[in-house]
Design an enzyme around this catalytic site. Sequence first.
Site: not given
Ligand SMILES: Cc1cn([C@H]2C[C@H](O)[C@@H](COP(=O)(O)OP(=O)(O)O[C@H]3O[C@H](C)C(=O)[C@H](O)[C@H]3O)O2)c(=O)[nH]c1=O
Length: 181
Positions: A23, A28, A46-48, A61, A70, A117, A130, A167-168
């Site tokens: 299948r 896990e 928290q899960d993202n 970040h 993470k 990270h 994550y 930001k980055d």
């Molecule tokens: C990280 C995060 C973001 N947000 C909101 C804030 C912004 O409006 C939107 C995008 O956020 P950001 O541009 O910071 O997302 P990433 O660039 O993917 O950030 C992540 O990227 C690198 C790889 C990481 O390791 C971190 O977990 C995290 O900073 O999601 C949330 O609501 N909750 C959250 O936990």
Amino acid sequence: MIVTSVDIPGPLVIEPKVFGDERGFFLESWNEGRFAEAGLDWTFVQDNHSRSAKGVLRGIHFQNPNPQGKLVRVVSGAVWDVAVDLRRSSPHYGQWFGLELSAANKKMFWVPPGFGHGFLTLEDGTDFLYKCTSLYDPSAEQSLQWNDPAVGIDWPLDGIEPQLSAKDREGTPFDQIRAYA
Ligand SMILES: Cc1cn([C@H]2C[C@H](O)[C@@H](COP(=O)(O)OP(=O)(O)O[C@H]3O[C@H](C)C(=O)[C@H](O)[C@H]3O)O2)c(=O)[nH]c1=O
């Protein structure tokens, strides 16, 4: 489950047991008891999930205060994933470790609190999932400049210009970040 340390103490590469059959497969991705038996006694709050096209670079970040551990993995596509030791007390301060995480290799990577990270996506439609050990705290979040020569991350860019958030693009140089003790 195979757990492998890397050349910086702390981060771990975790290869889950994969149950394949006609299948497809089952694995896990988190089991509190089984991971604790392996000495991986973590609590997640928290899960993202982020999805990115090829060539997107998110990071580097970290939150200080409220550092997040993470446990990261890729369920479609592939990334070059990087952890950077941001603990001033560490003999490995400023050192990085990178590896490919993909839907194909099903590897997971533990990025402990104290590390920055980030990742570069290698395929379109990459889904990055994550688990975090502390909640998102935007007031505590920092972005280390992804290409600071002081850290010297060897991103597999193959000549492409990565797609970054504002930001980055304005990431903080390594010598100006609010690092961990
Ligand atoms: C990280 C995060 C973001 N947000 C909101 C804030 C912004 O409006 C939107 C995008 O956020 P950001 O541009 O910071 O997302 P990433 O660039 O993917 O950030 C992540 O990227 C690198 C790889 C990481 O390791 C971190 O977990 C995290 O900073 O999601 C949330 O609501 N909750 C959250 O936990």
